[in-house]
Design an enzyme around this catalytic site. Structure first.
Site, short mmCIF file in Angstrom:
data_model
loop_
_atom_site.label_atom_id
_atom_site.label_comp_id
_atom_site.label_asym_id
_atom_site.label_seq_id
_atom_site.Cartn_x
_atom_site.Cartn_y
_atom_site.Cartn_z
N HIS A 47 0.83 -1.21 0.00
CA HIS A 47 0.00 0.00 0.00
C HIS A 47 0.87 1.26 0.00
CE1 HIS A 47 -2.44 3.07 2.27
NE2 HIS A 47 -3.21 2.82 1.26
N GLU A 50 2.22 1.89 -3.43
CA GLU A 50 1.20 2.52 -4.28
C GLU A 50 1.17 4.03 -4.07
OE1 GLU A 50 -3.15 3.77 -3.75
OE2 GLU A 50 -2.92 1.66 -3.18
N HIS A 51 1.28 4.46 -2.80
CA HIS A 51 1.30 5.90 -2.50
C HIS A 51 2.57 6.56 -3.05
CE1 HIS A 51 -1.87 6.82 0.72
NE2 HIS A 51 -2.15 5.60 0.29
N GLU A 120 4.93 10.71 3.49
CA GLU A 120 3.85 9.81 3.06
C GLU A 120 3.52 8.78 4.14
OE1 GLU A 120 0.88 9.53 0.37
OE2 GLU A 120 2.55 10.97 0.46
N GLU A 127 -4.36 7.53 7.74
CA GLU A 127 -5.33 6.60 7.15
C GLU A 127 -5.57 5.41 8.08
OE1 GLU A 127 -5.87 4.17 2.91
OE2 GLU A 127 -4.11 5.45 3.25
#
Length: 409
Positions: A47, A50-51, A120, A127
């Protein structure tokens, strides 16, 4: 419509569906990798990767990437699942080369700047915090952990504070090199597209993806058990589940139809009995999530804390009765729901691109929707009942969020 498939020398597959009269296109790179391929020490890297690719490449900053796609009115996005990672775009047909080049740039030349990584990680931690504060989200992570404890398939896609802290730029580069290989990827496009032109672009932009398979994930082993999250919320959120069919298993379609009949809509048994007739839950549904080697059938309930025990007990009873007494009318309704849902999802280019990519990754070929419909239609009442009864005879996984007490199953 014209369907075409080409496999490049490095194993990358290009699948397209050209639609006459279309003015837009959907395209994307889909890889059969995700969080279930991670080591525990770097859980969350799929994940985070992906960011991070959107934070900049060798030739583009994050702002330049955003402006490039939006200058032509397009959309560029991505998602990470336990068994898939996708980078996809929607554009006007004339802008397909730009969208392809941007997607390829994300994968072939990500910068992985250390300062960007620090920032990030903070975004992902926010999140993660939001997910933990959202009981109808986190309860499914708890169920996954109960079903597949101490395994990659049972861990959160987002990772944890400790595992995220351990990830450095070198881990991201290692993930890219190990996981994004020609045979593990499909480039899918639909709408106003030209197959031969896309193949040439793929050869030029993605032809250097390494050949050979990526490392296998650990084979899943369903255990079952219970996870309690006793934080106080206004409502109780409960799930329970059973090991179910993998993508290519004989029981896949029978159990998919059983899940729909039992809890797939307002006419389903769970909705009618728990919400409409008894008022014990304001949200209740059943789903089947399949993977390459296993699956998870789950039931979700959202209810008042003081109704949690009664709602959970009744849901189990309803499920058992449905497995024993599913009738022809219920099965026919479930078939209609599944077929309509499939065909409605294929009304646009984005739905087709996603469908083709998933079929290629799961079955190795673009299975025609008519073949899927034929398999759905072929399921008998007896087959659906038998598959459900076998499933429910196995161990159960259970998770709940809320300060509630439940009777033993």
């Amino acid at each position: 419509m014209t369907l075409a498939v080409t496999t490049l020398a490095n194993g990358l597959r290009v699948v397209t569906l050209a639609t006459p009269g279309a003015e837009t296109a959907a395209l994307g790179l889909y890889a059969d990798t995700g969080s279930r391929f991670e080591d525990a020490s770097i859980n969350g890297i799929a994940h985070l990767f992906e960011h991070m690719v959107f934070k900049g490449t060798a030739t583009r900053s994050a702002r330049t990437i955003a402006e490039a796609i939006e200058d032509v009115g397009g959309q560029l996005n991505a998602y990470t699942a336990r068994d898939m990672t996708a980078f996809h775009a929607r554009v006007l047909g004339d802008d397909v080369p730009l969208a392809f080049e941007l997607i390829a740039d994300l994968i072939r030349a990500p910068r992985f700047d250390a300062d960007d990584l620090v920032r990030e990680k903070d975004v992902v931690l926010s999140e993660l915090g939001e997910a933990r504060d959202t009981p109808d989200d986190i309860v499914f992570d708890h169920l996954q952990e109960a079903a597949f404890p101490d395994q990659p398939l049972g861990r959160s896609i987002l990772g944890s504070e400790e595992s995220l802290a351990a990830i450095g730029p070198e881990h991201l580069r290692g993930w890219l090199d190990a996981q994004f290989r020609g045979p593990s990827c499909v480039f899918a496009a639909a709408g106003k597209v030209d197959h031969d032109a896309l193949v040439r672009m793929a050869e030029g932009l993605l032809g250097d993806l390494p050949d050979g398979a990526h490392p296998d994930s650990a084979r899943a082993s369903f255990a079952g058990g219970t996870r309690h999250d006793r934080r106080k919320f206004e409502q109780a959120h409960l799930t329970f589940g059973y090991e179910a069919a993998a993508h290519r298993a004989p029981d896949y379609y029978p159990l998919t139809l059983f899940a729909t009949a039992a809890g797939g809509g307002m006419s389903s048994r769970l909705f009618q009995e728990l919400r409409e007739e008894r008022g014990l839950a304001y949200s209740v549904y059943a789903t089947l999530t399949s993977y390459d080697d296993t699956g998870l059938f789950s039931v979700y309930l959202a209810t008042a804390n003081n109704n949690a025990a009664a709602a959970s007990a009744l849901a189990l009873q309803v499920l058992g009765r449905c497995a024993e007494g599913l009738d022809a009318a219920e099965l026919a309704r479930a078939k209609a729901q599944l077929k309509a849902g499939l065909l409605m999802s294929l009304e646009g280019a984005a739905g087709w691109a996603e469908y083709l990519a998933r079929q290629m990754l799961i079955h190795g070929a673009p299975v025609p929707p008519a073949d899927v419909i034929a398999k759905v239609d072929a399921v008998t009442v007896e087959a659906a009942r038998d598959a459900a009864q076998r499933m429910l005879a196995g161990p159960m996984a259970r998770a709940h969020v809320g300060s509630i007490k439940l009777q033993a199953a």
